[in-house]
Design an enzyme around this catalytic site. Structure first.
Site, PDB file in Angstrom:
ATOM      1  N   ARG A 139       0.650  -1.389   0.136  1.00  0.00           N
ATOM      2  CA  ARG A 139       0.113  -0.012  -0.004  1.00  0.00           C
ATOM      3  C   ARG A 139       0.962   1.261  -0.041  1.00  0.00           C
ATOM      4  NH1 ARG A 139      -3.685   3.209   3.744  1.00  0.00           N
ATOM      5  NH2 ARG A 139      -5.530   3.422   2.677  1.00  0.00           N
ATOM      6  N   ILE A 170      -7.541   7.467  -0.960  1.00  0.00           N
ATOM      7  CA  ILE A 170      -7.406   5.992  -1.033  1.00  0.00           C
ATOM      8  C   ILE A 170      -8.207   5.628   0.073  1.00  0.00           C
ATOM      9  CG2 ILE A 170      -5.242   6.195   0.136  1.00  0.00           C
ATOM     10  CD1 ILE A 170      -4.320   3.700  -0.852  1.00  0.00           C
ATOM     11  N   SER A 171      -9.042   4.373  -0.256  1.00  0.00           N
ATOM     12  CA  SER A 171     -10.054   3.885   0.812  1.00  0.00           C
ATOM     13  C   SER A 171      -9.134   3.397   1.932  1.00  0.00           C
ATOM     14  CB  SER A 171     -11.054   2.790   0.194  1.00  0.00           C
ATOM     15  OG  SER A 171     -11.759   3.379  -0.829  1.00  0.00           O
ATOM     16  N   ALA A 172      -9.768   3.151   3.082  1.00  0.00           N
ATOM     17  CA  ALA A 172      -9.326   2.414   4.345  1.00  0.00           C
ATOM     18  C   ALA A 172      -9.169   1.093   3.754  1.00  0.00           C
ATOM     19  CB  ALA A 172     -10.172   2.689   5.484  1.00  0.00           C
TER      20      ALA A 172
END
Ligand code: SAH
Length: 229
Positions: free
Chosen positions: A50, A76-78
């Protein structure tokens, strides 16, 4: 005389290359356990770096379970949200997947891990800067079965339809009709719906359409022809 250890020696001893964040990644995945996420998705999350998908100054925060800014007011999503959406889709090797909202390219990379080299992800993004960001990140991380396309994802991608799975990573006013049309019979879509109070839906297309509410979420808006204006 002090003998300096070579990089190869350190690797052999099981030490991680500095800057690879392996321990942080494993810790992140350990914290995702027990949240209804299956082992295959957890293993895929362990493989995707990530930190290669966030702006360089935020790398040290890449393995926290929260969204991060990526430019153009987008995020950016969790990690838990990426994992849950992949779990709901029940991704299989060889699936052809459409993602709406490439952003950083991270979610597409996790999908790519789950569908394998026989599968393919088409991901659409409306901001040219983010198309470029996603392409660069996916190249750095070595994903070859992801195609990033500039455009309005609410229209889908008729030239590559039908899709086994569709993953919408921004919140829509309602399911865009072209996406439903481009989903295979027997296919699944995950999509957040709502402007302020948003819910994540799992949509299954069989003879009819079945919609399951998976609970409250927070996403940036889907902006486009069948999105918000
Ligand atoms: N999946 C991304 C999350 C990005 S946030 C990741 O893993 O990083 C959602 C993204 O959807 C934003 O980048 C936003 O620009 C994009 N978006 C919003 N409306 C869109 C539309 N109609 N078509 C394509 N992308 C859209």
């Amino acid at each position: 005389m002090v003998k300096l250890k070579s990089h190869r020696d350190s690797m052999k001893e099981g030490k991680v290359e500095r800057g690879d964040y392996k321990e942080e990644r494993e810790r992140m995945v350990a914290l995702l356990r027990g949240q209804g996420i299956g082992i295959e998705v957890l293993e895929a999350m362990k493989r995707v770096k990530r930190h290669l998908f966030v702006p360089p100054d935020l790398r040290d925060q890449a393995y926290g379970d929260y969204p991060l800014p990526i430019g153009e007011g987008q995020t950016i999503s969790a990690p838990h949200m990426v994992a849950l959406m992949c779990e709901y889709l029940e991704l299989e090797k060889g699936d052809k997947v459409l993602e709406v909202g490439a952003g950083s390219g991270y979610h597409a990379a996790v999908i790519a891990e789950l569908i394998g080299s026989e599968g393919r992800v088409y991901t659409i993004e409306r901001h040219p800067y983010l198309v470029d960001f996603a392409i660069r990140n996916l190249n750095k991380a070595g994903y070859e079965n992801v195609v990033v396309i500039l455009g309005d994802g609410t229209l889908g991608l008729p030239e590559h339809a039908p899709f086994d799975k569709i993953c919408v990573t921004c919140a829509a006013p309602a399911v865009p009709p072209p996406l439903l049309e481009q989903l295979k019979t027997g296919g699944k879509m995950v999509i957040p719906i709502g402007r302020f109070a948003q819910k994540l839906y799992l949509v299954k297309k069989r003879n009819g359409i079945e919609k399951q509410n998976k609970g409250g979420v927070v996403f940036v808006p889907l902006v486009g022809r069948f999105g918000f204006r």
